[in-house]
Design a protein around this motif. Structure first.
Motif, mmCIF file in Angstrom:
data_model
loop_
_atom_site.group_PDB
_atom_site.id
_atom_site.type_symbol
_atom_site.label_atom_id
_atom_site.label_comp_id
_atom_site.label_asym_id
_atom_site.label_seq_id
_atom_site.Cartn_x
_atom_site.Cartn_y
_atom_site.Cartn_z
ATOM 1 N N GLY A 118 -49.626 64.819 17.637
ATOM 2 C CA GLY A 118 -50.126 65.789 18.393
ATOM 3 C C GLY A 118 -51.740 65.945 18.122
ATOM 4 N N SER A 119 -52.644 65.984 19.476
ATOM 5 C CA SER A 119 -53.800 65.922 19.246
ATOM 6 C C SER A 119 -54.296 66.940 18.196
ATOM 7 C CB SER A 119 -54.248 66.442 20.146
ATOM 8 O OG SER A 119 -54.394 67.684 20.790
ATOM 9 N N GLY A 120 -53.664 68.268 17.722
ATOM 10 C CA GLY A 120 -54.072 69.591 17.297
ATOM 11 C C GLY A 120 -54.474 70.875 17.837
ATOM 12 N N GLU A 121 -54.796 69.906 19.104
ATOM 13 C CA GLU A 121 -55.994 71.145 19.326
ATOM 14 C C GLU A 121 -55.501 71.726 20.542
ATOM 15 O OE1 GLU A 121 -59.057 68.267 21.863
ATOM 16 O OE2 GLU A 121 -59.320 67.652 19.884
ATOM 17 N N ASP A 122 -55.867 72.814 20.936
ATOM 18 C CA ASP A 122 -54.463 73.295 21.786
ATOM 19 C C ASP A 122 -55.526 73.208 23.484
ATOM 20 O OD1 ASP A 122 -53.129 75.373 23.165
ATOM 21 O OD2 ASP A 122 -54.221 77.619 22.624
ATOM 22 N N GLU A 163 -54.477 72.610 32.379
ATOM 23 C CA GLU A 163 -55.210 71.554 32.166
ATOM 24 C C GLU A 163 -54.543 70.514 31.980
ATOM 25 O OE1 GLU A 163 -58.030 68.910 31.296
ATOM 26 O OE2 GLU A 163 -58.025 70.464 33.005
ATOM 27 N N PHE A 164 -53.149 71.233 30.921
ATOM 28 C CA PHE A 164 -51.965 69.858 30.637
ATOM 29 C C PHE A 164 -51.837 68.464 31.800
ATOM 30 C CE2 PHE A 164 -47.773 68.346 28.999
ATOM 31 C CZ PHE A 164 -48.636 67.187 27.953
ATOM 32 N N ALA A 165 -51.162 69.121 32.892
ATOM 33 C CA ALA A 165 -50.904 68.847 34.023
ATOM 34 C C ALA A 165 -51.405 68.304 34.675
ATOM 35 C CB ALA A 165 -50.456 70.443 34.575
ATOM 36 N N ARG A 166 -52.787 68.325 34.787
ATOM 37 C CA ARG A 166 -53.717 67.641 35.449
ATOM 38 C C ARG A 166 -54.473 66.140 34.265
ATOM 39 N NH1 ARG A 166 -56.303 72.500 36.669
ATOM 40 N NH2 ARG A 166 -56.847 72.816 34.796
ATOM 41 N N VAL A 167 -54.087 66.760 33.879
ATOM 42 C CA VAL A 167 -53.801 65.475 32.759
ATOM 43 C C VAL A 167 -53.189 63.762 32.384
ATOM 44 C CG1 VAL A 167 -54.038 64.565 30.147
ATOM 45 C CG2 VAL A 167 -55.377 65.824 30.288
ATOM 46 N N ILE A 219 -51.267 70.245 42.684
ATOM 47 C CA ILE A 219 -50.106 71.359 41.355
ATOM 48 C C ILE A 219 -49.712 72.600 41.559
ATOM 49 C CG2 ILE A 219 -50.311 71.526 38.825
ATOM 50 C CD1 ILE A 219 -51.697 69.010 38.879
ATOM 51 N N SER A 220 -48.980 72.973 41.951
ATOM 52 C CA SER A 220 -49.042 74.520 41.593
ATOM 53 C C SER A 220 -48.370 75.535 41.297
ATOM 54 C CB SER A 220 -48.510 74.764 43.127
ATOM 55 O OG SER A 220 -47.620 74.686 43.081
ATOM 56 N N PHE A 221 -49.161 76.582 41.126
ATOM 57 C CA PHE A 221 -48.350 77.621 39.851
ATOM 58 C C PHE A 221 -47.616 78.516 40.455
ATOM 59 C CE2 PHE A 221 -50.988 75.087 37.611
ATOM 60 C CZ PHE A 221 -50.674 74.148 36.883
ATOM 61 N N ASP A 222 -45.982 79.359 40.154
ATOM 62 C CA ASP A 222 -45.340 80.550 40.201
ATOM 63 C C ASP A 222 -46.211 81.780 39.754
ATOM 64 O OD1 ASP A 222 -44.260 82.641 40.771
ATOM 65 O OD2 ASP A 222 -42.265 81.497 41.234
ATOM 66 N N THR A 223 -47.226 82.345 40.197
ATOM 67 C CA THR A 223 -47.445 83.865 39.666
ATOM 68 C C THR A 223 -46.790 84.633 39.593
ATOM 69 O OG1 THR A 223 -49.288 84.497 41.438
ATOM 70 C CG2 THR A 223 -50.066 82.810 39.848
ATOM 71 N N TRP A 224 -45.608 84.663 40.115
ATOM 72 C CA TRP A 224 -44.960 85.952 39.535
ATOM 73 C C TRP A 224 -44.120 85.947 38.600
ATOM 74 C CZ3 TRP A 224 -45.499 90.050 42.624
ATOM 75 C CH2 TRP A 224 -45.731 89.675 43.865
ATOM 76 N N ARG A 225 -44.441 84.580 37.841
ATOM 77 C CA ARG A 225 -42.942 84.264 36.688
ATOM 78 C C ARG A 225 -44.336 84.548 35.670
ATOM 79 N NH1 ARG A 225 -38.009 83.680 38.480
ATOM 80 N NH2 ARG A 225 -38.333 82.681 40.122
ATOM 81 N N PRO A 226 -43.767 84.858 34.281
ATOM 82 C CA PRO A 226 -44.346 85.029 33.184
ATOM 83 C C PRO A 226 -45.323 83.817 32.936
ATOM 84 C CG PRO A 226 -41.901 85.459 32.901
ATOM 85 C CD PRO A 226 -42.157 84.816 34.388
ATOM 86 N N ASP A 227 -46.573 83.963 32.028
ATOM 87 C CA ASP A 227 -46.679 83.001 31.547
ATOM 88 C C ASP A 227 -46.507 82.359 30.446
ATOM 89 O OD1 ASP A 227 -49.174 83.821 33.094
ATOM 90 O OD2 ASP A 227 -50.208 84.539 31.893
ATOM 91 N N GLY A 277 -52.886 59.844 7.197
ATOM 92 C CA GLY A 277 -53.418 59.331 7.375
ATOM 93 C C GLY A 277 -53.767 58.859 9.228
ATOM 94 N N ARG A 278 -53.421 59.558 10.076
ATOM 95 C CA ARG A 278 -52.884 59.355 11.003
ATOM 96 C C ARG A 278 -53.825 60.004 12.037
ATOM 97 N NH1 ARG A 278 -51.455 53.923 11.184
ATOM 98 N NH2 ARG A 278 -50.199 54.220 13.818
ATOM 99 N N ARG A 279 -53.553 60.329 13.389
ATOM 100 C CA ARG A 279 -54.652 61.771 14.362
ATOM 101 C C ARG A 279 -54.596 61.002 15.855
ATOM 102 N NH1 ARG A 279 -59.308 61.766 16.470
ATOM 103 N NH2 ARG A 279 -60.619 60.721 16.670
ATOM 104 N N VAL A 280 -53.918 61.665 16.235
ATOM 105 C CA VAL A 280 -54.231 61.190 18.259
ATOM 106 C C VAL A 280 -55.652 61.239 18.338
ATOM 107 C CG1 VAL A 280 -52.554 62.332 19.557
ATOM 108 C CG2 VAL A 280 -51.543 62.294 17.839
ATOM 109 N N GLN A 281 -55.440 60.661 19.350
ATOM 110 C CA GLN A 281 -57.090 60.905 20.433
ATOM 111 C C GLN A 281 -56.496 61.655 21.532
ATOM 112 O OE1 GLN A 281 -57.707 56.955 21.417
ATOM 113 N NE2 GLN A 281 -58.816 56.427 19.564
ATOM 114 N N SER A 282 -57.774 62.875 21.700
ATOM 115 C CA SER A 282 -57.386 63.943 22.960
ATOM 116 C C SER A 282 -57.638 62.834 24.096
ATOM 117 C CB SER A 282 -58.028 64.522 22.410
ATOM 118 O OG SER A 282 -57.951 66.041 21.499
ATOM 119 N N PRO A 283 -57.138 63.036 25.315
ATOM 120 C CA PRO A 283 -56.856 62.351 26.271
ATOM 121 C C PRO A 283 -58.478 62.697 26.669
ATOM 122 C CG PRO A 283 -55.252 64.656 26.615
ATOM 123 C CD PRO A 283 -55.755 63.988 25.230
#
Length: 67
Positions: A13-17, A22-26, A37-45, A61-67
């Motif tokens: 992973g990138s090691g970044e939160d 935003e992940f769905a958009r990427v 893209i829609s979210f059910d706001t009645w459900r828990p986060d 010695g490896r790392r993942v590049q962030s999008p």
């Protein structure tokens, strides 16, 4: 990672939160999805943080590049 042969699991992973919206958009952008893209706001986060510990990856010695 093609030559890694250790027994321990390695998080890749990138090691970044990143927030789920935003992940769905990427992902939508990467796969060429042009719909909405829609979210059910009645459900828990869900889990507040989805951050991987990438220390083993870094030690290799490896790392993942962030999008």
């Amino acid at each position: 990672m093609e030559t890694y042969s250790g027994a321990d699991l390695v998080n890749v992973g990138s090691g970044e939160d990143i927030i789920i919206a935003e992940f769905a958009r990427v992902v939508a952008d990467v796969v060429g999805y042009g719909g909405g893209i829609s979210f059910d706001t009645w459900r828990p986060d869900g889990t507040p943080r989805k951050l991987l510990d990438v220390s083993r990856l870094a030690k290799l010695g490896r790392r993942v590049q962030s999008p």
